[in-house]
Design an enzyme around this catalytic site. Structure first.
Site: not given
Ligand code: 5GP
Length: 180
Positions: A99-100, A103, A152
């Site tokens: 994963e990148d 969040d 972000f």
């Molecule tokens: P989660 O389901 O954990 O909230 O979200 C994961 C996905 O949301 C990540 O794979 C990414 O694509 C996007 N995401 C969450 N936070 C960020 C952020 O700070 N910047 C960016 N560019 N994408 C985010």
């Protein structure tokens, strides 16, 4: 009227390179017999994945998963959709999700469940960035590069409305994050 966007450097390319190397060593050390199948969650993880595999000393098999929850803004809808599944056989294999950023954790939770349902014998999670302050899902991160604040972030594969993926460092994006 949208505010001007500004980028504030958070993690430099040098710090990223050092950390990616450390993570590759750790993963290799944990799988001495056979490397796991790496399943990268598109699109944001593509740069991290490319650097991670190039720091490994053994061949690794790759596959890709595309999930979506975000629109063009910065807030997750919380409604995860499978846009593209893996094509490799999963049953009985050790899998490492790449994963990148984790969040809220909902995307990771979905990926974990998806791979478990496909019969993976183990599923571990590797993420370059972790934003633990917003966690909702129950997620165990096994390999983590950096903890980031509740901001972000963009760059190094991460976008805002498809912009900024090309940046080699990671930045906090501020100002007018509510639309493209
Ligand atoms: P989660 O389901 O954990 O909230 O979200 C994961 C996905 O949301 C990540 O794979 C990414 O694509 C996007 N995401 C969450 N936070 C960020 C952020 O700070 N910047 C960016 N560019 N994408 C985010």
């Amino acid at each position: 009227m949208s505010q001007a966007k500004t980028l504030e450097m958070l993690i430099s390319r040098e710090q990223i390179a050092e950390t990616v190397k450390r993570m590759a060593r750790q993963i290799e050390g944990d799988y001495p017999a056979e490397m796991p199948l790496l399943v990268a969650v598109l699109k944001g993880s593509f740069v991290f994945l490319a650097d991670l595999v190039r720091q490994m000393h053994r061949s690794v098999e790759l596959d890709f998963l595309r999930l979506s929850s975000y629109g063009s803004g910065t807030e997750s809808s919380g409604n995860i959709k499978l846009r593209m599944g893996v094509t490799s056989p999963i049953r009985g294999r050790d899998v490492l999700v790449v994963e990148d950023i984790v969040d809220m954790g909902l995307t990771t939770q979905y990926a974990y469940g998806y791979l478990r349902r496909k019969g993976a014998s183990s599923v571990k999670i590797c993420t370059l960035l972790d934003k633990p302050s917003r966690r909702q899902g129950r997620v165990k991160v096994d390999y983590m590069g950096f903890t980031v604040p509740n901001e972000f972030v963009v760059g190094y594969g991460l976008d805002f409305a498809e912009r900024y993926r090309h940046l080699p460092d990671i930045y906090i994006l501020t100002g007018g994050c509510d639309g493209p």
